[in-house]
Scaffold this active site. Structure first.
Site, mmCIF file in Angstrom:
data_model
loop_
_atom_site.group_PDB
_atom_site.id
_atom_site.type_symbol
_atom_site.label_atom_id
_atom_site.label_comp_id
_atom_site.label_asym_id
_atom_site.label_seq_id
_atom_site.Cartn_x
_atom_site.Cartn_y
_atom_site.Cartn_z
ATOM 1 N N PRO A 12 67.261 61.071 25.159
ATOM 2 C CG PRO A 12 69.419 61.854 24.647
ATOM 3 C CD PRO A 12 68.669 61.001 25.640
ATOM 4 N N GLY A 13 66.279 61.729 21.776
ATOM 5 C CA GLY A 13 66.258 61.194 20.420
ATOM 6 C C GLY A 13 66.742 62.264 19.444
ATOM 7 N NE ARG A 14 62.696 66.869 17.827
ATOM 8 C CZ ARG A 14 61.656 66.565 17.046
ATOM 9 N NH1 ARG A 14 61.726 66.763 15.755
ATOM 10 N NH2 ARG A 14 60.553 66.083 17.573
ATOM 11 N N GLY A 61 63.279 64.865 24.657
ATOM 12 C CA GLY A 61 62.467 65.995 24.194
ATOM 13 C C GLY A 61 63.223 67.274 23.953
ATOM 14 C CB CYS A 107 48.457 61.756 -6.294
ATOM 15 S SG CYS A 107 49.310 61.494 -7.851
ATOM 16 C CD GLU A 108 47.090 62.392 -0.390
ATOM 17 O OE1 GLU A 108 46.376 63.311 0.067
ATOM 18 O OE2 GLU A 108 46.704 61.220 -0.524
ATOM 19 N NE ARG A 124 60.029 66.468 12.383
ATOM 20 C CZ ARG A 124 60.190 67.764 12.492
ATOM 21 N NH1 ARG A 124 60.810 68.438 11.545
ATOM 22 N NH2 ARG A 124 59.761 68.404 13.542
#
Ligand SMILES: *Cc1c(COP(=O)(O)O)cnc(C)c1O
Length: 423
Positions: free
Chosen positions: A273-275, A238, A343-344, A311
């Site tokens: 940890p990842g990020r 985190g 198309c959003e 994201r």
């Protein structure tokens, strides 16, 4: 710096991003080997002299080349599915250094993990405890387990990624943990090896992280007094990264804080940890298809979209946008929204950025190494991007771009269609 301008061109290490775009096309994720290694070494250096392990959280970026790189550096892994375990094994990772987290592990996933010699299953409920014991008995094995305990600490972060609060689906309640450990200790098929927690993502301040470690430590002591000895304490992941201009405490501050909160307890300390290992080691390179001047806003319509990097629409996340070529004689700067072809209305990568750019130019969406490619989809039948790993002046294709035929290769039209609509 990993991503810097050299002779007016943004480079990954020593490799110009426009060369990569030329060779592999756009949109394209580009990762720096050196940046991943540097982030991993920051953990290892801060842990020097301590019995500790870094288990990379695979969900942040699960490309085999990233996993193989971290495995070679000695990392363990934190996984949340059988699919992620298969990736770890395919990349040469060690199952015995792998932790299996997640609230919804299926029977098949638990069996697969036990058969492959998983290091530890992080149990998130009493029902899961029973299920693991049943499967282990059937396999004639003892299952290594830890409880993921919910320390009930507010990570003061975005509610979607704040997982340490009482309201979330994650972990077992702190007040319940001791009872569950005693229960587990009575099940012969379970080998209690540790305890874990994870307070949430994108922490920029070690305080909640350290507070959680402290609470785990207190529980470990109580378990010890009750005759339940643990071998490891997993303080979670985190740790945030700088996306914009946030004041960020370095990785070292988180590691030192957790270690000092745990004092001289004898257990191995685990971080997952990842990020913080991969987030700033990657960019998404995209080409401008159209420059569109609207009544209320101006747009750079690029060939990457929300299906490539979700994201910004999902979390309102901010990613820096840079032009790959810094040109003095470029068009006058203007304020643009950077949007994709999907198309959003939610299909944007960045809003209100001052950029000097024209059709055909390349842009780099920065800090895209974590929760980028892994969250991509084929929405609007868009093939997923290529991925490239740079090492100095070498650029290795580590995932080729998908082709359209692959998108519906698993689909079929029923042979005997109902005739009713035509009768
Ligand atoms: C997602 C997750 C992590 C990694 O989170 P980051 O914010 O990427 O560091 C670590 N542990 C668990 C249990 C997770 O679910």
């Amino acid at each position: 710096m990993t991503f810097d301008y050299r002779n007016g061109v943004l480079c990954a290490e020593q490799t110009p991003l426009d060369d990569i775009a030329q060779r592999f096309g756009t949109p394209c994720y580009v990762y720096s080997r050196a940046a991943v290694e540097a982030a991993y070494r920051e953990f290892i250096d801060a842990l020097a002299g301590r019995d500790a392990r870094v288990c990379y959280s695979v969900k942040a970026n699960s490309n085999l080349a990233i996993l193989a790189l971290l495995a070679r550096l000695g990392a363990g892994f934190d996984i949340v599915s059988g699919g992620e375990l298969a990736r770890v094994l395919a990349a040469g990772g060690d199952a015995s250094k792998t932790l299996f987290s997640g609230v919804g592990k299926s029977e098949a996933e638990i069996q697969f993990a036990l058969e492959r010699g998983i290091g530890c299953i992080n149990v998130e409920s009493e029902a899961e405890l029973e299920r693991i014991a049943r499967i282990a008995k059937r396999l004639g094995q003892r299952a290594p387990i830890a409880l993921r305990v919910n320390p009930d600490i507010d990570a003061r972060t975005h509610p979607y990624i704040s997982t340490g609060l009482r309201e979330t689906k994650f972990g077992v309640a702190y007040a319940d943990a001791e009872r569950l450990y005693r229960h587990a200790a009575g099940l012969r098929e379970l080998d209690i090896v540790g305890i874990g927690c994870h307070v949430g993502s994108l922490l920029n301040d070690p305080a909640p992280f350290v507070a959680a470690a402290q609470r785990l430590g207190e529980l470990v002591d109580r378990l010890q007094a009750a005759g339940i000895a643990l071998r490891h304490i997993d303080v979670g992941g985190g740790i945030g990264i700088r996306y914009k201009d946030e004041t960020m405490q370095p990785i070292t501050a988180f590691v030192r804080g957790a270690l000092s909160a745990l004092g001289n307890r004898g257990q191995q300390v685990v971080f997952d940890p990842g990020r913080s290992l991969v987030g700033n080691a990657g960019v998404l390179v995209t080409r401008i298809e159209y420059v569109k001047f609207g009544e209320a806003r101006n747009f750079l319509v690029v060939d990457a979209a929300m299906n490539d990097l979700i994201r910004p629409p999902l979390y309102g996340a901010w990613h820096d946008v840079r032009t790959v070529r810094k040109t003095e004689a470029g068009p006058a700067p203007a304020v643009y929204d950077v949007v994709g072809p999907v198309c959003e209305s939610a299909d944007f990568l960045a809003k209100e950025r001052q950029l000097s750019a024209r059709e055909g130019d390349l842009l780099a969406i920065m800090s895209a190494g974590a929760y980028g490619m892994v969250m991509s989809s084929n929405y609007n039948s868009r093939p997923r991007a290529a991925e490239v790993l740079v090492d100095g002046t070498a650029a290795h294709l580590v995932r080729r771009r998908e082709c359209v035929a692959e998108l519906f290769a698993a689909e079929q039209i029923p042979v005997r269609q109902s005739r009713s609509s035509r009768d």
